[in-house]
Enzyme design. Structure first.
Site, PDB file in Angstrom:
ATOM      1  N   LYS A  66       0.830  -1.326  -0.214  1.00 36.15           N
ATOM      2  CA  LYS A  66       0.105  -0.033  -0.127  1.00 36.15           C
ATOM      3  C   LYS A  66       0.913   1.292  -0.293  1.00 36.15           C
ATOM      4  CE  LYS A  66      -4.103  -2.046   2.057  1.00 36.15           C
ATOM      5  NZ  LYS A  66      -5.276  -2.109   3.042  1.00 36.15           N
ATOM      6  N   ASP A 102      -9.814   2.637   2.967  1.00 36.70           N
ATOM      7  CA  ASP A 102     -10.124   1.712   4.061  1.00 36.70           C
ATOM      8  C   ASP A 102     -10.508   2.560   5.192  1.00 36.70           C
ATOM      9  OD1 ASP A 102      -8.560  -0.591   3.404  1.00 36.70           O
ATOM     10  OD2 ASP A 102      -6.545   0.358   3.539  1.00 36.70           O
TER      11      ASP A 102
END
Ligand code: ATR
Length: 268
Positions: A66, A102
């Site tokens: 990420k 997220d």
């Protein structure tokens, strides 16, 4: 030819994302192919380049890439910039653009699915690694009365919290007798069957409190610790589905309904 999407990670074989996105695509009557791509640990950029060259339109990025995805992107959304990480790549609109869904995924699960309103609540976020950093901006923006970041290595919690106004970082040993309405576990302790060194659950959880473990599909020691004290607790299944729905929205401009998908995921 279906529109191509993928989840890129290492390992990635366990990922539920292809199944989740297949449900969304079917519900929205869209012709989408969504596959798993395992990128070699030293070749994330080359893997995304190859996927782009093969007409890949977008990708989810999972561990451990990420942060690399954040660097890969020519530009990113505000929420990805705050999280310093990208889990959603948009590859069909010129230069690669990155987003992070997220935080909003966690928030939607808490507020829409679990009916837990964050505004005015006392919130404890456990962990100061990538997972904690990804959700802290959204927790902060939700308007809690108090937001504490606690971590085994307390300096990391202090450094992370210092980036967000009104947020304090500390070690677990500094929590003392403080009580919280929501405790979110963003550590990886549960993956190895461990529980961070928390005070007694009777002290930590205020009456009516909620415990949330971002790990999905595992009965972690944290969830057991909360439930043993009679505290409502949830794993991260809802967050997984909600962050996927937000990625789908970014790519396709429609937000798929998540209820049926979450119910089916929980059934297994
Ligand atoms: P992730 O991307 O999943 O957040 P990470 O960046 O490696 O992974 O961070 C792991 C987090 O889990 C850290 O906050 C780590 O604490 P430290 O910074 O002190 O290492 C936390 N963690 C992992 N195992 C733990 C354990 N057994 N007890 C408490 N915290 C733990």
């Amino acid at each position: 030819m279906p529109d191509r999407y993928a989840v890129i990670g290492n390992p990635v074989a366990h990922s539920k994302s292809p199944w989740i996105h297949a449900q969304f695509a079917r519900a929205c009557a869209l012709d989408i192919e969504y596959t798993r791509i395992e990128a070699p640990l030293d070749a994330f950029s080359a893997t995304v380049d190859a996927f782009r060259a093969a007409a890949g339109r977008g990708a989810n990025v999972t561990l451990p890439f990420k942060q690399e995805a954040f660097i890969y992107c020519a530009s990113v959304s505000e929420r990805a910039r705050e999280a310093r990480a990208v889990n959603t790549l948009v590859l069909d609109r010129g230069e690669p653009w990155g987003d992070n869904t997220d935080g909003v995924g966690l928030l939607r699960d808490l507020e829409s699915n679990l009916r837990f309103e964050l505004r005015g609540r006392r919130v404890l976020l456990m962990g100061a690694g990538g997972a904690a950093q990804a959700v802290l901006p959204a927790l902060c923006a939700a308007g809690p009365a108090r937001l504490i970041v606690a971590n085994r290595t307390s300096d990391k919690a202090r450094t992370l919290a210092a980036r967000f106004e009104g947020t304090t970082g500390c070690g677990y040993e500094d929590l003392g007798g403080d009580a919280f309405d929501l405790v979110v576990n963003a550590t990886s302790a549960g993956l190895v069957g461990e529980l961070p060194a928390l005070p007694s659950a009777q002290v930590l959880f205020a009456p009516g409190a909620f415990a949330y473990d971002m790990v999905y599909g595992r009965d972690t020691p944290f969830l057991s610790y909360a439930r043993a004290a009679g505290v409502r607790a949830s794993d991260g299944a809802g967050m997984l589905v909600e962050q996927a729905a937000e990625s789908f929205l970014v790519w396709r401009g429609v937000r798929p309904d998540t209820r049926a998908v979450l119910a089916a995921l929980r059934k297994g």
